[in-house]
Enzyme design. Structure first.
Site: not given
Ligand SMILES: [Zn+2]
Length: 309
Positions: A191, A268
């Site tokens: 990420e 998320d």
């Molecule tokens: Zn996450």
């Protein structure tokens, strides 16, 4: 940006953070009751420069989620908000060790969240997150304790936090403890770091990777993900706000799916990312150009890769 929802059907969501999804109205109410500094910072702006900056929008929710009552309420409300958004199967994750500032035990933190999820109007399970910056011994202890709730609400073990500063490999003993405790394994990676971070997570034996965006830059790694069948739980809006991609339209989700990698999409963090799962499906369709069959495949993969029984 708000994009109209293309295909409304019941959806499964595998990657939803409790703290980053705290309802703003609830956060405000808790803050007023506790004399917490206002205004709260809950929503990351579109020009949020990095994952480290994005994570600062979890600070106020963490301050406010330090009692059993607040944790239970937040978990129940996340279930309610997800159900109202068309979600019928939900996996909620959070880091219990970050909720002990006012003396709660790790067990009471876990039990409070499980009570909230049990009261939510959908099927909901918990994933416990270890933090990258915590000592491995603490994370081993967390994994063992979480394992006592295996089959009683907790289904998975995850590693989260600042990826640029803290590698995953030193946390291997925590993953081994979680595996021994019959928990499914996942790990945040790719990420805010290079493809090598995704490789490190795969080497820990995880079944799913949280995000894994940068894997798309490495053809060999894409081939490994495909051959091992490991699932990427991607979150387009959050990934963009963490600058895993410079622009939302650059998100590799369609390329990964078309290369045969098993992918799912999630919010998320409904509040920090300022999105819904309906919105994420709309973005996949209208911004990323995925067709209805591909969107349905994302949901099918989520149901196949679920950690719940
Ligand atoms: Zn996450």
């Amino acid at each position: 940006m708000t994009v109209a929802e293309p295909f409304p059907w019941p959806r499964a969501e595998l990657h939803s953070h409790l703290d980053g999804s705290l309802r703003p109205a609830t956060a405000e109410e808790l803050a007023r009751a506790e004399g917490h500094r206002l205004p709260l910072q809950l929503v990351a702006p579109p020009d949020c420069p990095s994952q480290a900056a994005f994570l600062t929008y979890f600070d106020d929710p963490l301050d406010l989620l330090q009692t059993e009552a607040a944790l239970e309420r937040a978990a129940r409300e996340l279930g309610e908000d997800s159900a109202a958004d068309g979600v019928d199967y939900l996996e909620v994750r959070w880091a219990p060790l970050l909720h002990r500032r006012r003396g709660l035990s790790t067990a009471s933190v876990i039990e409070a969240v499980l009570r909230g999820l049990a009261a939510a109007p959908l099927e909901a399970w918990a994933i416990v997150c270890a933090m990258r910056h915590h000592p491995v011994e603490d994370n081993v202890e967390l994994a063992r304790l979480a394992g006592r709730y295996a089959g009683r609400g907790v289904v998975g073990f995850d590693l989260a936090g600042n990826e640029a500063s803290w590698p995953a490999a030193p946390q291997r003993p925590a993953f081994e403890a979680a595996r021994a405790a019959d928990l499914h394994l996942t790990c945040h990676a790719g990420e805010a770091g290079p493809p090598a971070n995704v490789e490190q997570a795969l080497d820990l034996g995880v079944e799913r990777i949280a995000h894994g965006v940068s894997a798309a830059r490495d053809a060999g790694l894409v081939a490994r993900l495909r051959s091992e069948g490991v699932v990427l739980d991607l979150c387009p809006t959050s990934n963009w706000k963490c600058k895993a991609v410079p622009r939302l339209e650059d998100h590799p989700l369609p390329r990964l799916v078309r290369a045969g990698v098993r992918c799912t999409i999630s919010t998320d963090s409904r509040t920090a990312a300022a999105t819904t799962l309906g919105q994420e499906y709309a973005i996949a369709h209208r911004v990323l150009g995925m067709n209805e069959a591909e969107l349905r495949q994302l949901d099918r993969t989520a149901r196949e890769a679920r950690f719940g029984p």
